[in-house]
Design an enzyme around this catalytic site. Structure first.
Site, short mmCIF file in Angstrom:
data_model
loop_
_atom_site.label_atom_id
_atom_site.label_comp_id
_atom_site.label_asym_id
_atom_site.label_seq_id
_atom_site.Cartn_x
_atom_site.Cartn_y
_atom_site.Cartn_z
N LYS A 83 0.85 -1.20 0.00
CA LYS A 83 0.00 0.00 0.00
C LYS A 83 0.88 1.25 0.00
O LYS A 83 1.78 1.39 0.83
CB LYS A 83 -0.88 0.03 1.26
C1 E4P Z 1 -7.50 0.69 4.81
O1 E4P Z 1 -6.86 0.25 3.92
C2 E4P Z 1 -7.35 2.06 5.34
O2 E4P Z 1 -6.06 2.29 5.77
C3 E4P Z 1 -8.35 2.27 6.41
O3 E4P Z 1 -9.61 1.80 6.00
C4 E4P Z 1 -8.39 3.71 6.89
O4 E4P Z 1 -9.50 3.83 7.69
P1 E4P Z 1 -9.68 4.91 8.84
O5 E4P Z 1 -10.19 6.14 8.21
O6 E4P Z 1 -10.68 4.27 9.75
O7 E4P Z 1 -8.35 5.10 9.49
#
Ligand code: E4P
Length: 223
Positions: A83
């Site tokens: 990612k």
């Molecule tokens: C997933 O890949 C993301 O990092 C995550 O859903 C971010 O979510 P948040 O806004 O709850 O931190």
């Protein structure tokens, strides 16, 4: 539709996997930090729980460091998708990485143009942050719909993995857009699957059976 759990808690993921068709796990530095474990040890545990992919985020902000981390993470397992946030440096890294070899999820997407550039640069997954847009009086679901339209129109191979989801209603609206993947926190996963009317229906089936049959068995005699 691929379903991911947005968590690094091994115990919680194991419990959810007992009854839900979960394809894999997504994490980011914030999620990893809550576990207070050495990263690579934790990734080994999460890999076992990821049938399809484990999406793991880089921590560096500069292109060259992001690329090094992507190589390092990819060397652990082909199941790891790296990612990378779609900052200027992040997009530059995605553009330079051999994305046929190292699969990338472009993350922290807040605009259509970020999504388009990440798809053009070779990202396999695009992660729009739905709730974080909703919380600034914009619509995460609307962005996902627009992304879906552009990806389909230009026939990019990238899949949308809807992320940062905080309500069951967002889950419902996102499903209707036809997204190819979604990542849910354990809390939202439970909230959007459990229904008191389902539990009530099951209880009534039991009561009706018990009122007629001697035992709670398929071959029971009638009372
Ligand atoms: C997933 O890949 C993301 O990092 C995550 O859903 C971010 O979510 P948040 O806004 O709850 O931190």
């Amino acid at each position: 539709m691929e379903l991911y759990v947005d968590s690094a808690n091994v115990k919680t993921i194991k419990e959810l996997k007992k009854w839900l068709p979960i394809d894999g796990v997504t994490v980011n530095p914030s999620i990893i930090s809550t576990e207070r474990k050495p990263l690579f040890k934790l990734l080994d545990e999460l890999l076992v729980l990821s049938d399809k992919y484990l999406h793991v985020q880089v921590i560096s902000a500069l292109k060259e460091d992001i690329i090094k981390e992507a190589e390092r993470l990819h060397s652990i397992s082909d199941k790891i998708i790296v990612k990378i946030p779609v900052s200027e440096q992040g997009l530059a890294a995605i553009k330079e990485i051999d994305t046929a070899r190292i699969k990338v999820t472009a993350t922290a997407i807040f605009s259509l143009t970020q999504a388009l550039s990440a798809a053009k640069a070779g990202a396999s997954y695009l992660a729009p942050y739905v709730s974080r847009l909703d919380s600034i009086e914009q619509s995460g679901v609307k962005l996902v719909k627009e992304m879906k339209y552009i990806i389909d129109k230009h026939q990019y191979l990238a899949k949308i993995i809807a992320a940062s989801i905080k309500t069951s209603n967002q889950v419902k609206e996102l499903l209707k857009t036809g997204v190819r993947a979604m990542t849910l926190s354990p809390e939202i996963m439970l909230q959007s699957h459990r229904h008191h009317l389902t539990d009530r229906a099951v209880a009534i089936f039991r009561e009706d059976w018990d009122s007629v049959y001697k035992k709670f068995e398929l071959d029971s005699e009638v009372k």
